[in-house]
Design a protein around this motif. Structure first.
Motif, PDB file in Angstrom:
ATOM      1  N   ARG A 103       0.862  -1.186   0.000  1.00  0.00           N
ATOM      2  CA  ARG A 103       0.000   0.000   0.000  1.00  0.00           C
ATOM      3  C   ARG A 103       0.897   1.235   0.000  1.00  0.00           C
ATOM      4  O   ARG A 103       1.412   1.650   1.047  1.00  0.00           O
ATOM      5  CB  ARG A 103      -0.958  -0.002   1.202  1.00  0.00           C
ATOM      6  CG  ARG A 103      -1.883  -1.225   1.222  1.00  0.00           C
ATOM      7  CD  ARG A 103      -2.904  -1.142   2.370  1.00  0.00           C
ATOM      8  NE  ARG A 103      -3.833  -0.032   2.170  1.00  0.00           N
ATOM      9  CZ  ARG A 103      -4.903  -0.068   1.377  1.00  0.00           C
ATOM     10  NH1 ARG A 103      -5.172  -1.161   0.673  1.00  0.00           N
ATOM     11  NH2 ARG A 103      -5.711   0.977   1.271  1.00  0.00           N
ATOM     12  N   GLU A 154      -6.261  12.796   7.917  1.00  0.00           N
ATOM     13  CA  GLU A 154      -7.297  11.779   8.074  1.00  0.00           C
ATOM     14  C   GLU A 154      -7.413  10.915   6.818  1.00  0.00           C
ATOM     15  O   GLU A 154      -7.528   9.685   6.902  1.00  0.00           O
ATOM     16  CB  GLU A 154      -8.638  12.443   8.379  1.00  0.00           C
ATOM     17  CG  GLU A 154      -9.771  11.457   8.626  1.00  0.00           C
ATOM     18  CD  GLU A 154     -11.079  12.143   8.990  1.00  0.00           C
ATOM     19  OE1 GLU A 154     -12.099  11.443   9.107  1.00  0.00           O
ATOM     20  OE2 GLU A 154     -11.078  13.379   9.151  1.00  0.00           O
ATOM     21  N   LEU A 157      -4.421   8.500   6.633  1.00  0.00           N
ATOM     22  CA  LEU A 157      -4.580   7.370   7.548  1.00  0.00           C
ATOM     23  C   LEU A 157      -5.660   6.412   7.077  1.00  0.00           C
ATOM     24  O   LEU A 157      -5.530   5.190   7.220  1.00  0.00           O
ATOM     25  CB  LEU A 157      -4.882   7.885   8.952  1.00  0.00           C
ATOM     26  CG  LEU A 157      -3.727   8.630   9.643  1.00  0.00           C
ATOM     27  CD1 LEU A 157      -4.202   9.255  10.942  1.00  0.00           C
ATOM     28  CD2 LEU A 157      -2.555   7.688   9.895  1.00  0.00           C
ATOM     29  N   ASP A 158      -6.734   6.945   6.498  1.00  0.00           N
ATOM     30  CA  ASP A 158      -7.797   6.086   5.961  1.00  0.00           C
ATOM     31  C   ASP A 158      -7.274   5.206   4.827  1.00  0.00           C
ATOM     32  O   ASP A 158      -7.749   4.085   4.616  1.00  0.00           O
ATOM     33  CB  ASP A 158      -8.969   6.924   5.455  1.00  0.00           C
ATOM     34  CG  ASP A 158      -9.820   7.498   6.579  1.00  0.00           C
ATOM     35  OD1 ASP A 158      -9.663   7.026   7.729  1.00  0.00           O
ATOM     36  OD2 ASP A 158     -10.617   8.418   6.313  1.00  0.00           O
ATOM     37  N   ALA A 160      -4.458   3.861   4.762  1.00  0.00           N
ATOM     38  CA  ALA A 160      -3.661   2.827   5.415  1.00  0.00           C
ATOM     39  C   ALA A 160      -2.390   2.466   4.649  1.00  0.00           C
ATOM     40  O   ALA A 160      -2.136   1.298   4.348  1.00  0.00           O
ATOM     41  CB  ALA A 160      -4.508   1.569   5.647  1.00  0.00           C
ATOM     42  N   THR A 162       1.401   1.497   3.764  1.00  0.00           N
ATOM     43  CA  THR A 162       2.493   0.787   4.436  1.00  0.00           C
ATOM     44  C   THR A 162       3.821   1.491   4.204  1.00  0.00           C
ATOM     45  O   THR A 162       4.811   1.169   4.850  1.00  0.00           O
ATOM     46  CB  THR A 162       2.584  -0.662   3.928  1.00  0.00           C
ATOM     47  OG1 THR A 162       2.750  -0.653   2.503  1.00  0.00           O
ATOM     48  CG2 THR A 162       1.326  -1.438   4.296  1.00  0.00           C
ATOM     49  N   MET A 179       2.462  11.110  10.454  1.00  0.00           N
ATOM     50  CA  MET A 179       2.492   9.784   9.848  1.00  0.00           C
ATOM     51  C   MET A 179       3.653   8.960  10.401  1.00  0.00           C
ATOM     52  O   MET A 179       3.515   7.766  10.655  1.00  0.00           O
ATOM     53  CB  MET A 179       2.618   9.905   8.326  1.00  0.00           C
ATOM     54  CG  MET A 179       1.459  10.616   7.637  1.00  0.00           C
ATOM     55  SD  MET A 179      -0.163   9.881   8.004  1.00  0.00           S
ATOM     56  CE  MET A 179      -0.884  11.183   9.062  1.00  0.00           C
ATOM     57  N   ILE A 184       4.268   4.730  10.334  1.00  0.00           N
ATOM     58  CA  ILE A 184       4.351   4.515   8.887  1.00  0.00           C
ATOM     59  C   ILE A 184       5.737   4.932   8.409  1.00  0.00           C
ATOM     60  O   ILE A 184       6.155   6.070   8.658  1.00  0.00           O
ATOM     61  CB  ILE A 184       3.272   5.330   8.155  1.00  0.00           C
ATOM     62  CG1 ILE A 184       1.877   4.969   8.658  1.00  0.00           C
ATOM     63  CG2 ILE A 184       3.371   5.101   6.635  1.00  0.00           C
ATOM     64  CD1 ILE A 184       0.780   5.903   8.166  1.00  0.00           C
TER      65      ILE A 184
END
Length: 372
Positions: A103, A154, A157-158, A160, A162, A179, A184
């Motif tokens: 991701r 936000e 973070l949504d 997600a 990697t 972050m 992350i």
């Protein structure tokens, strides 16, 4: 030092360290709050340089032209295995270890980083985009920027991620630190962009994602395309240096009263050199980017001015430009209305599509009747 060891003292140091880079980003973002423009939004794509008839004397024509680079399809490099974990020291001297690239977020002001990730064959792992990432293969991804180019914590973070690959051209910087605090891995690549640094930028990104062999191949392919395009442009540039166009890169945001001249080491100087022009800002000793003065414009006396499209629109176009900068009318470029503009998110992007950017600009400069 690992990313998880960054504390508040380090955060303050990072902010000071990126201040100069953020200045360029802030200037570019001023007054720019909408979705990034695509070729279709700007009008027909500029025809290839190889298919147009260039003017014999580029100083003989009058009037503006718009360059619209073609949306070239992604051609991913897939030879070369991915090796993880990958540990690198990023452009800020931070040691970062990446263990998972399923991701990916690649964020910068021009969309160049995401384009590089796609060209490295990892586009299927990109989970969101910045507003400048508008090439067709990525245009349906959700945005993690708002109000133009502000990072939305936000939304990030949504998504997600990697791993996040970015530079210091987007803000607020506290969002990047947030972050990192969330665990992350964040890789900060070099923010200084120029034609000369395209290959290095590609290899930085590739190394972060564990595909250095692909990065080497993509860097070689991209730089070869740039070199070939520069040679093609050189063939239409007047042979006598005295006949070459004296160019400058002018950044404006009329609604904000921002007027800057890009000089040596700004990246714009390498663009002008690739187009076969004479960088007049360099001639007058203009370093980096600084507020333009009437004296500087008159002393430089460019034959042609390069601008960003939204910036030109912010002063009501070529006709409105002298109302904001009266000294423009005292230059050869102003008298002949010789202004070439290109999309804000494209003209200084310096990524895998640099050869196409140069091609479109060369047509606008040397075959203006064929451009927009």
């Amino acid at each position: 030092m690992t990313t998880t060891q960054l504390g508040s003292a380090r955060a303050g140091s990072v902010r000071r360290g990126v201040a100069a880079s953020l200045l360029l980003a802030a200037l570019t973002l001023a007054g720019c709050t909408g979705e990034a423009s695509t070729s279709g939004d700007l009008g027909p794509t500029t025809p290839p340089l190889a298919e147009v008839e260039t003017v014999a004397d580029p100083l003989a024509w009058e009037g503006p032209s718009t360059a619209v680079a073609a949306d070239s399809a992604i051609s991913p490099v897939t030879d070369g295995a991915q090796t993880l974990p990958a540990t690198i020291v990023d452009a800020q001297g931070t040691s970062v270890t990446i263990t998972d690239t399923t991701r990916i977020l690649a964020l910068d002001i021009y969309g160049s980083l995401s384009r590089i990730v796609f060209e490295l064959g990892l586009g299927d792992s990109v989970v969101a985009r910045d507003v400048s990432t508008a090439f067709p293969e990525a245009s349906d991804l959700p945005l993690v920027t708002e109000n133009g180019h502000d990072l939305n914590a936000e939304a990030i973070l949504d998504a997600a991620p990697t791993v996040i690959i970015t530079d210091s051209s987007l803000g607020p910087w506290d969002t990047i630190l947030q972050m990192r605090d969330a665990g992350i891995p964040v890789v900060v690549v070099d923010s200084h962009r120029s034609i000369d640094s395209v290959g290095a930028l590609i290899t930085q990104v590739a190394g972060s994602l564990g595909v250095p062999e692909r990065g080497a191949a993509l860097a070689e392919r991209t730089t070869a395309a740039i070199d070939a395009k520069v040679a093609e442009i050189a063939a239409v540039v007047p042979a006598d240096p005295a006949d070459r166009l004296r160019m400058m890169f002018l950044y404006v945001r009329g609604q904000s009263g921002v007027y800057y001249l890009f000089g040596e080491e700004s990246g714009a100087d390498t663009l002008i050199a690739a187009l076969g022009g004479v960088d007049v800002a360099g001639e007058i000793g203009w370093q980096g980017l600084r507020p333009v003065t009437d004296e500087a414009l008159i002393d430089a006396n460019p034959d042609l001015i390069l601008m960003m499209t939204k910036g030109l629109e912010s002063v009501d176009g070529v006709d409105g430009l002298p109302e904001h900068l009266p000294a423009i009318a005292q230059t050869d470029a102003g008298r002949n209305r010789r202004i070439v503009d290109m999309s804000d998110t494209t003209i200084l992007s310096f990524g895998p599509a640099t050869a196409q950017v140069l091609d479109a600009l060369a047509v606008a400069v040397y075959a203006p009747e064929s451009a927009g």
